[in-house]
Every structure is written in structure tokens, then in C-alpha cells.
Write a protein that holds these residues in place. Structure first.
Motif, PDB file in Angstrom:
ATOM      1  N   ASN A 135       2.218  -8.795  24.404  1.00  0.00           N
ATOM      2  CA  ASN A 135       2.445  -7.912  23.251  1.00  0.00           C
ATOM      3  C   ASN A 135       2.975  -8.683  22.040  1.00  0.00           C
ATOM      4  N   LYS A 136       3.635  -9.835  22.283  1.00  0.00           N
ATOM      5  CA  LYS A 136       4.105 -10.680  21.172  1.00  0.00           C
ATOM      6  C   LYS A 136       3.030 -11.694  20.774  1.00  0.00           C
ATOM      7  N   PHE A 137       2.360 -12.242  21.787  1.00  0.00           N
ATOM      8  CA  PHE A 137       1.342 -13.259  21.515  1.00  0.00           C
ATOM      9  C   PHE A 137       0.179 -12.683  20.702  1.00  0.00           C
ATOM     10  N   VAL A 138      -0.173 -11.423  21.000  1.00  0.00           N
ATOM     11  CA  VAL A 138      -1.343 -10.828  20.342  1.00  0.00           C
ATOM     12  C   VAL A 138      -1.155 -10.727  18.829  1.00  0.00           C
ATOM     13  N   LEU A 139       0.121 -10.670  18.393  1.00  0.00           N
ATOM     14  CA  LEU A 139       0.403 -10.577  16.950  1.00  0.00           C
ATOM     15  C   LEU A 139       0.101 -11.879  16.220  1.00  0.00           C
ATOM     16  N   THR A 140      -0.006 -12.979  16.970  1.00  0.00           N
ATOM     17  CA  THR A 140      -0.320 -14.272  16.345  1.00  0.00           C
ATOM     18  C   THR A 140      -1.826 -14.469  16.184  1.00  0.00           C
ATOM     19  N   LEU A 141      -2.620 -13.605  16.775  1.00  0.00           N
ATOM     20  CA  LEU A 141      -4.069 -13.720  16.685  1.00  0.00           C
ATOM     21  C   LEU A 141      -4.562 -13.176  15.338  1.00  0.00           C
ATOM     22  N   PRO A 142      -5.711 -13.640  14.893  1.00  0.00           N
ATOM     23  CA  PRO A 142      -6.245 -13.166  13.594  1.00  0.00           C
ATOM     24  C   PRO A 142      -6.860 -11.767  13.690  1.00  0.00           C
ATOM     25  N   ILE A 143      -6.053 -10.818  14.082  1.00  0.00           N
ATOM     26  CA  ILE A 143      -6.502  -9.417  14.171  1.00  0.00           C
ATOM     27  C   ILE A 143      -5.435  -8.524  13.556  1.00  0.00           C
ATOM     28  N   LYS A 144      -5.838  -7.339  13.179  1.00  0.00           N
ATOM     29  CA  LYS A 144      -4.920  -6.382  12.584  1.00  0.00           C
ATOM     30  C   LYS A 144      -4.195  -5.595  13.682  1.00  0.00           C
ATOM     31  N   SER A 184      -3.747  -2.536  13.661  1.00  0.00           N
ATOM     32  CA  SER A 184      -4.506  -1.304  13.904  1.00  0.00           C
ATOM     33  C   SER A 184      -5.563  -1.511  14.985  1.00  0.00           C
ATOM     34  N   GLN A 185      -6.103  -2.738  15.072  1.00  0.00           N
ATOM     35  CA  GLN A 185      -7.110  -3.018  16.092  1.00  0.00           C
ATOM     36  C   GLN A 185      -6.495  -3.036  17.493  1.00  0.00           C
ATOM     37  N   VAL A 186      -5.231  -3.444  17.593  1.00  0.00           N
ATOM     38  CA  VAL A 186      -4.557  -3.452  18.893  1.00  0.00           C
ATOM     39  C   VAL A 186      -4.424  -2.022  19.425  1.00  0.00           C
ATOM     40  N   VAL A 187      -3.924  -1.141  18.555  1.00  0.00           N
ATOM     41  CA  VAL A 187      -3.777   0.265  18.964  1.00  0.00           C
ATOM     42  C   VAL A 187      -5.142   0.882  19.251  1.00  0.00           C
ATOM     43  N   GLN A 188      -6.098   0.558  18.398  1.00  0.00           N
ATOM     44  CA  GLN A 188      -7.454   1.096  18.587  1.00  0.00           C
ATOM     45  C   GLN A 188      -8.024   0.699  19.946  1.00  0.00           C
ATOM     46  N   SER A 189      -7.767  -0.551  20.353  1.00  0.00           N
ATOM     47  CA  SER A 189      -8.288  -1.022  21.635  1.00  0.00           C
ATOM     48  C   SER A 189      -7.669  -0.259  22.805  1.00  0.00           C
ATOM     49  N   HIS A 190      -6.382   0.090  22.684  1.00  0.00           N
ATOM     50  CA  HIS A 190      -5.726   0.840  23.763  1.00  0.00           C
ATOM     51  C   HIS A 190      -6.330   2.246  23.891  1.00  0.00           C
ATOM     52  N   TYR A 191      -6.526   2.908  22.770  1.00  0.00           N
ATOM     53  CA  TYR A 191      -7.098   4.253  22.823  1.00  0.00           C
ATOM     54  C   TYR A 191      -8.557   4.212  23.300  1.00  0.00           C
ATOM     55  N   LEU A 192      -9.282   3.174  22.879  1.00  0.00           N
ATOM     56  CA  LEU A 192     -10.674   3.048  23.303  1.00  0.00           C
ATOM     57  C   LEU A 192     -10.769   2.781  24.802  1.00  0.00           C
ATOM     58  N   PHE A 193      -9.884   1.908  25.298  1.00  0.00           N
ATOM     59  CA  PHE A 193      -9.874   1.611  26.735  1.00  0.00           C
ATOM     60  C   PHE A 193      -9.538   2.869  27.536  1.00  0.00           C
ATOM     61  N   TYR A 194      -8.558   3.631  27.047  1.00  0.00           N
ATOM     62  CA  TYR A 194      -8.176   4.891  27.704  1.00  0.00           C
ATOM     63  C   TYR A 194      -9.369   5.849  27.743  1.00  0.00           C
ATOM     64  N   PHE A 195     -10.069   5.958  26.626  1.00  0.00           N
ATOM     65  CA  PHE A 195     -11.222   6.862  26.547  1.00  0.00           C
ATOM     66  C   PHE A 195     -12.329   6.414  27.501  1.00  0.00           C
ATOM     67  N   MET A 196     -12.542   5.105  27.594  1.00  0.00           N
ATOM     68  CA  MET A 196     -13.598   4.582  28.457  1.00  0.00           C
ATOM     69  C   MET A 196     -13.306   4.857  29.943  1.00  0.00           C
ATOM     70  N   VAL A 197     -12.073   4.607  30.379  1.00  0.00           N
ATOM     71  CA  VAL A 197     -11.765   4.848  31.799  1.00  0.00           C
ATOM     72  C   VAL A 197     -11.749   6.342  32.103  1.00  0.00           C
ATOM     73  N   MET A 198     -11.411   7.153  31.093  1.00  0.00           N
ATOM     74  CA  MET A 198     -11.477   8.602  31.292  1.00  0.00           C
ATOM     75  C   MET A 198     -12.923   9.040  31.520  1.00  0.00           C
ATOM     76  N   LEU A 199     -13.855   8.458  30.766  1.00  0.00           N
ATOM     77  CA  LEU A 199     -15.276   8.775  30.965  1.00  0.00           C
ATOM     78  C   LEU A 199     -15.748   8.319  32.342  1.00  0.00           C
ATOM     79  N   ILE A 200     -15.233   7.172  32.802  1.00  0.00           N
ATOM     80  CA  ILE A 200     -15.584   6.710  34.158  1.00  0.00           C
ATOM     81  C   ILE A 200     -15.086   7.719  35.195  1.00  0.00           C
ATOM     82  N   GLY A 201     -13.861   8.214  35.004  1.00  0.00           N
ATOM     83  CA  GLY A 201     -13.324   9.228  35.912  1.00  0.00           C
ATOM     84  C   GLY A 201     -14.168  10.487  35.915  1.00  0.00           C
ATOM     85  N   LEU A 202     -14.633  10.880  34.719  1.00  0.00           N
ATOM     86  CA  LEU A 202     -15.492  12.068  34.627  1.00  0.00           C
ATOM     87  C   LEU A 202     -16.828  11.819  35.327  1.00  0.00           C
TER      88      LEU A 202
END
Length: 219
Positions: free
Chosen positions: A67-76, A78-96
Motif C-alpha cells: 500500500n506504500k510502495f504502490v504510491l511510488t509507481l507512476p500511477i494516480k 484514483s487508479q488504485v481505488v478503481q482497481s479495487h472496485y473493478l476487482f471486486y466487481f469481477m469476482v462478484m460476476l464470477i460468483g454469479l
């Protein structure tokens, strides 16, 4: 984004497969129990099981220091949070998807399993998962990953409670409406589609709130 999603997958890979196997076994048992309540529960189970590891990702990232290292990467941020919500949505679809496949197999073997009511119940299960994500992500970011287990437990109880409250409100509203107005309407479909739409909006609002929390967060 692909790298962030892969990192989340590998951090909970073992849990994901364990939950998948467990949900398949338990759901199969529930389906062949021929008990109406147990079969209704089977429509929720794989979806809720599959999203649980997604919520554990934040804790794993904190323990490993990612969680600290990712802040040193050339990403925003907002993209970190977006990835968490996207991953959650993807595994939810797998469950469905797992739920639908198991119901189709049970229908082919035993018959009278995949009914309109079971489909509406699956829609409700997705709605409950949306509520769980809506509650868990902003609270975990705000309170810290040390309290993620408590947040997860609270989220599950709150999601089920809000689902029951929604059902009660829906019944109350219907009881005050004229029977002529309701004539010809599919009440179960109306509730499930409305519940799914509202919880999806809540999930999107949660994403926007979490974005703001994470932008202000200091590590």
C-alpha cells in the motif's frame, strides 16, 4: 491497471480458490436438499463467498507494505481505488456465474430448480454484494486495515439487514397502493430489479467517496 488487478489476484489467489471450491460444495448440497429456504440461500452463497477475498486484499497489501510502495509507481491514486472496485466487481460476476452454472446443472439433474424466483433471488444476491462493497471499502480506507475484519463482519450484517429492510419497505408501499394499480405487475421482478438498480447506484457513490478518502490519506 492490469498489473494492479494481477497483484490483487495473486495476493488472495489461495483464498479465492478455497472459497470457490467451498461455495460449489455447499451450494450443491443446498440445492439437492429440496428445502425452499436452503435453495434460496444457495442463490446468495457463491456471490458472497467470492467477494470476501476481494475485501481481504487491502489487509494483505498493508501487511506486505504494497500500500506504500504502490504510491511510488507512476500511477494516480484514483487508479488504485478503481482497481479495487473493478476487482471486486469481477469476482462478484464470477460468483454469479458459478451460481448460474450450478443451478443449470441441478435443473438438468433434478428439475424444478432454476425458476423465475431463483433468478430474482440471484439478482437480490448481487444487490447484497453491492451493499457490502458500498459499506466495506470506504470504512476500511477510513478506519484502517487493522479493523478490516470488523468492517467485513459489520458489512455483511448491514447488507443483510438493509436487504430485509428494503423488502419490508416495498411491502409497506404496496399495501398502500390501489389493487387496480398493481394489477398485472410482477412484484418479485419489480422489487429485485429496483433493489439491484438502487444498490448499483450506492456502489458507484461508494467508489466516489472512497476516491476522496484515499486522496487525503497519509501513509
Amino acid at each position: 491497471m492490469k498489473g494492479l488487478l494481477l497483484n490483487q489476484y495473486y495476493s488472495v489467489e489461495k483464498s479465492l480458490w478455497n472459497y470457490l471450491l467451498l461455495s460449489v460444495v455447499i451450494t450443491a448440497i443446498l440445492l439437492f436438499s429440496q428445502n425452499e429456504m436452503m435453495m434460496a440461500f444457495a442463490t446468495f452463497l457463491p456471490i458472497l463467498f467470492m467477494v470476501t477475498p476481494a475485501l481481504e486484499v487491502l489487509k494483505h497489501e498493508s501487511m506486505s507494505g504494497w500500500n506504500k510502495f504502490v504510491l511510488t509507481l507512476p500511477i494516480k491514486r484514483s487508479q488504485v481505488v478503481q482497481s479495487h472496485y473493478l476487482f471486486y466487481f469481477m469476482v462478484m460476476l464470477i460468483g454469479l456465474l458459478v451460481t448460474i452454472v450450478l443451478f443449470i446443472l441441478a435443473e438438468l439433474i433434478a428439475g424444478q430448480i432454476l425458476t423465475d424466483q431463483s433468478i430474482y433471488s440471484m439478482m437480490n444476491g448481487v444487490g447484497i454484494a453491492f451493499i457490502l462493497g458500498f459499506i466495506a471499502y470506504p470504512l476500511t480506507y477510513q478506519l484502517g486495515t487493522e479493523k478490516s475484519d470488523m468492517v467485513l463482519m459489520f458489512g455483511v450484517i448491514a447488507a443483510l439487514g438493509l436487504y430485509l429492510l428494503s423488502g419490508w419497505l416495498f411491502e409497506t408501499i404496496l399495501s398502500n397502493m390501489s389493487p387496480d394499480t398493481l394489477q398485472g405487475m410482477n412484484m418479485d421482478l419489480l422489487f429485485s430489479s429496483g433493489f439491484l438498480a438502487v444498490t448499483l447506484v450506492f456502489f458507484i457513490v461508494s467508489y466516489l467517496i472512497t476516491q476522496q478518502i484515499y486522496k487525503r490519506k497519509e501513509f
